[in-house]
Design a protein around this motif. Structure first.
Motif, PDB file in Angstrom:
ATOM      1  N   PRO A 160       6.347  20.005 -32.205  1.00 43.20           N
ATOM      2  CA  PRO A 160       7.375  20.910 -31.685  1.00 43.20           C
ATOM      3  C   PRO A 160       7.975  21.782 -32.778  1.00 43.20           C
ATOM      4  O   PRO A 160       7.919  21.441 -33.955  1.00 43.20           O
ATOM      5  N   GLY A 161       8.533  22.912 -32.379  1.00 46.47           N
ATOM      6  CA  GLY A 161       9.189  23.807 -33.322  1.00 46.47           C
ATOM      7  C   GLY A 161      10.075  24.783 -32.584  1.00 46.47           C
ATOM      8  O   GLY A 161      10.008  24.887 -31.352  1.00 46.47           O
ATOM      9  N   ALA A 162      10.901  25.521 -33.340  1.00 50.03           N
ATOM     10  CA  ALA A 162      11.866  26.433 -32.731  1.00 50.03           C
ATOM     11  C   ALA A 162      11.194  27.649 -32.092  1.00 50.03           C
ATOM     12  O   ALA A 162      11.837  28.409 -31.379  1.00 50.03           O
ATOM     13  N   ARG A 208       9.013  27.500 -29.785  1.00 51.67           N
ATOM     14  CA  ARG A 208       8.925  27.217 -28.352  1.00 51.67           C
ATOM     15  C   ARG A 208      10.200  26.524 -27.889  1.00 51.67           C
ATOM     16  O   ARG A 208      10.351  25.320 -27.999  1.00 51.67           O
TER      17      ARG A 208
END
Ligand SMILES: Nc1ncnc2c1ncn2[C@@H]1O[C@H](COP(=O)(O)OP(=O)(O)OP(=O)(O)O)[C@@H](O)[C@H]1O
Ligand SMILES: [Mg+2]
Lengths: 278, 264
Positions: B90-92, B94
């Motif tokens: 995950p990351g900022a 998305r």
């Protein structure tokens, strides 16, 4: 069509004040009940002692107990004993918090730490610390350190497991949303998991203060030259039940004050949360 | 991919390469000897600046697919690409709005919205103006100082939307974001989202069970079936600018009929 007795009729929940379950409780009733529950033992005590139903050697009257207590404070330097015991509890409590909080957070957060530390902490929790008291005194001597070690060992495992369980109750989505906002694992630990479990941490510490006092008294009963536990065992040898009772009352008063202190901290620091323990 | 025939022209948007690509994703949940195929070999391309929706019956694997796209759940096989590159987690880039309320209860509404901005180290003054702007957009400027426990369900969800938007994600993933809202607020937010999407460069991928909502907002509607497969992708060739009246036009109703049949 006719069904059995209880199926045919509509059934409604009957309103109740005393037996209300999460449906609101009159705010005046709860302090009344609390006062009542505290008064009843005192009334029984008064009844038994003033009524002359028991030998005053075994159960002195409340007034006699208080008089002895005031005398102890004046002539026997009871304040020094109270201070000594209080400091021991404080030291053991702080040590158990300093170790227990990070270990609990780590166990709840990382699977690896749960494996490494969790097995040990959860198992040792069942060990009867009281049985280790003579051993610890043999190892650590007769000074202050064995008492602090006993208090520390008595509550640190509870601190850690209670806090780790609290971490596991944080919903997955709360952590996931932080990931999608760009949180690193470090951010997750310090900006999500720690604040989310802070109410549980304070509650765990509050519950374990009571344990700390228990373990202090046990350690002082066995080996001490001062402290409330020492006073209790010393007075018991001379059948001075009034002194024993007064020391117990002092511990109760300190416990009550500690409880209020934690409640105050909770209300001031965590306006967003509700305490689930009492 | 089936293209649904329409009398209207294609929307005049630049359709560049895929912003987010879901490639042959399969997810199997195992429980003892039983294997539950939640997502079965689904491939979806989210064209840059496009708004796509995914519809399907309850339990067909929509949330699972979205969580995989966000990097929160590991796929059994397949990969997720952003701008052509495989992403490992995950990351900022998305952002996500979840099906349930996910506000941080220990932070005020304003601090909730600023959470991602603070992580990036954005200066306080900039954070404040951004928070103000997005709270105004979702109509909750008055609640900036309130704690989540003081808000209604719909208000919480609007704060969650503001929080995701304020973080400027390249792709916004949303799991039934309007599910808990009353119909007026819902339509208001639909129009608002449509405007926001038109003005910004954002690529949106949204789960909904409301077929009208899907058509109204999307360029593409992906239909999943009970077995976790992608059954059909319907291109919605309605004008780029849409208003709520459009939901009553024959073209719109044709799409609706088509998708409802595909869902059966
Ligand atoms: N963590 C999990 N463990 C095991 N099975 C799961 C898990 N999460 C989802 N599933 C299963 O995967 C399938 C798809 O679930 P999912 O939540 O993706 O459905 P959905 O399409 O989002 O449904 P809804 O519209 O009701 O939200 C279901 O059969 C569900 O039981
Ligand atoms: Mg779902």
């Amino acid at each position: 069509m006719s069904y059995g007795k209880s199926y045919g009729r509509r059934r409604y929940l009957k309103p109740s004040v005393f037996w209300s379950i999460r449906q609101g409780f009159p705010s005046w009733l709860s302090p009344v009940l609390t006062t009542l529950s505290l008064l009843v033992p005192v009334i029984i005590w008064c009844f038994l002692s003033y009524g002359g139903f028991v030998n005053p050697k075994f159960l002195p009257t409340p007034t006699a107990t208080l008089a002895t207590g005031i005398d102890m404070l004046r002539t026997e330097a009871l304040f020094a004993d109270i201070a000594a015991s209080f400091l021991m509890v404080l030291a053991g409590f702080i040590a158990a918090a300093v170790v227990g909080i990070p270990v609990g957070l780590a166990m709840g957060t990382f699977y690896s730490m749960d494996g490494l530390l969790g097995g040990f902490f959860r198992t040792v929790r069942y060990a009867p610390i009281n049985a280790f008291v003579p051993l610890i005194i043999i190892w650590a001597g007769l000074g202050e350190s064995p008492k602090i070690i006993i208090i520390f060992l008595g509550i640190v495992f509870y601190n850690a497991t209670m806090i780790s369980d609290a971490v596991k109750f944080i919903p997955d989505e709360t952590l996931n949303v932080a990931y999608t906002l760009g949180a690193t694992r470090r951010d997750l630990l310090f900006r999500v998991i720690l604040p989310a479990t802070l109410p549980n941490i304070i509650d765990a510490l509050k519950l374990n203060v009571a344990g700390a006092w228990n373990f202090l008294i046990i350690s002082e009963l066995i080996a001490a030259q001062k402290g409330l536990g020492f006073k209790i065992i010393y007075s018991q040898r001379f059948l001075q039940t009034d002194k024993v009772l007064f020391c117990i009352l002092v511990i109760l008063a300190i416990g009550l004050a500690t409880d209020l202190f934690f409640k105050l901290i909770f209300r001031l620091c965590l306006p967003w949360a509700e305490s689930k323990t009492s | 991919m089936t293209t649904f025939p329409t009398t209207l022209g294609q929307p005049n948007r630049v359709t560049s390469a895929a912003k987010l690509e879901i490639r042959h994703i399969t997810k199997i949940f195992r429980k003892g000897k039983q294997a539950n195929v939640a997502v079965d070999d689904v491939s979806v391309q989210l064209v840059s600046n496009e708004f796509s929706c995914i519809v399907g019956p309850s339990g067909c694997g929509k949330s699972t697919l979205l969580n995989i796209a966000a990097g929160l759940v590991k796929a059994t096989s397949g990969e997720v690409l952003v701008d052509g590159e495989v992403v490992p987690g995950p990351g900022a880039d998305r952002g996500m709005v979840f099906q349930n309320y996910t506000l941080f209860p220990w932070l005020s509404v304003a601090k909730n919205v600023a959470f991602g901005l603070d992580l990036k180290g954005m200066p306080q003054s900039e954070q404040r103006s951004k928070v103000e702007y997005y709270l105004n957009i979702v109509g909750l400027s008055d609640c900036a100082k309130a704690y989540p426990k003081e808000l209604s369900g719909g208000m919480k969800q609007r704060v969650a939307i503001a929080r995701a938007l304020a973080n400027d994600p390249e792709v916004l993933l949303m799991d039934e974001p309007f599910g808990a809202l009353d119909s007026q607020t819902k339509e208001q937010l639909q129009e608002f989202f449509h405007e926001l999407w038109r003005k910004s460069q954002i690529t949106v991928f949204m789960i909904t069970h409301d077929v009208e909502e899907a058509i109204f907002l999307s360029q593409r509607v992906h239909v999943m079936d009970k077995s976790g497969k992608l059954r059909e992708t319907v291109e919605i060739s309605l004008p780029a600018h849409r208003d709520l009246e459009m939901k009553l036009t024959p073209e719109f109703l044709d799409y609706k009929r088509h998708i409802i049949h595909a869902l059966r």
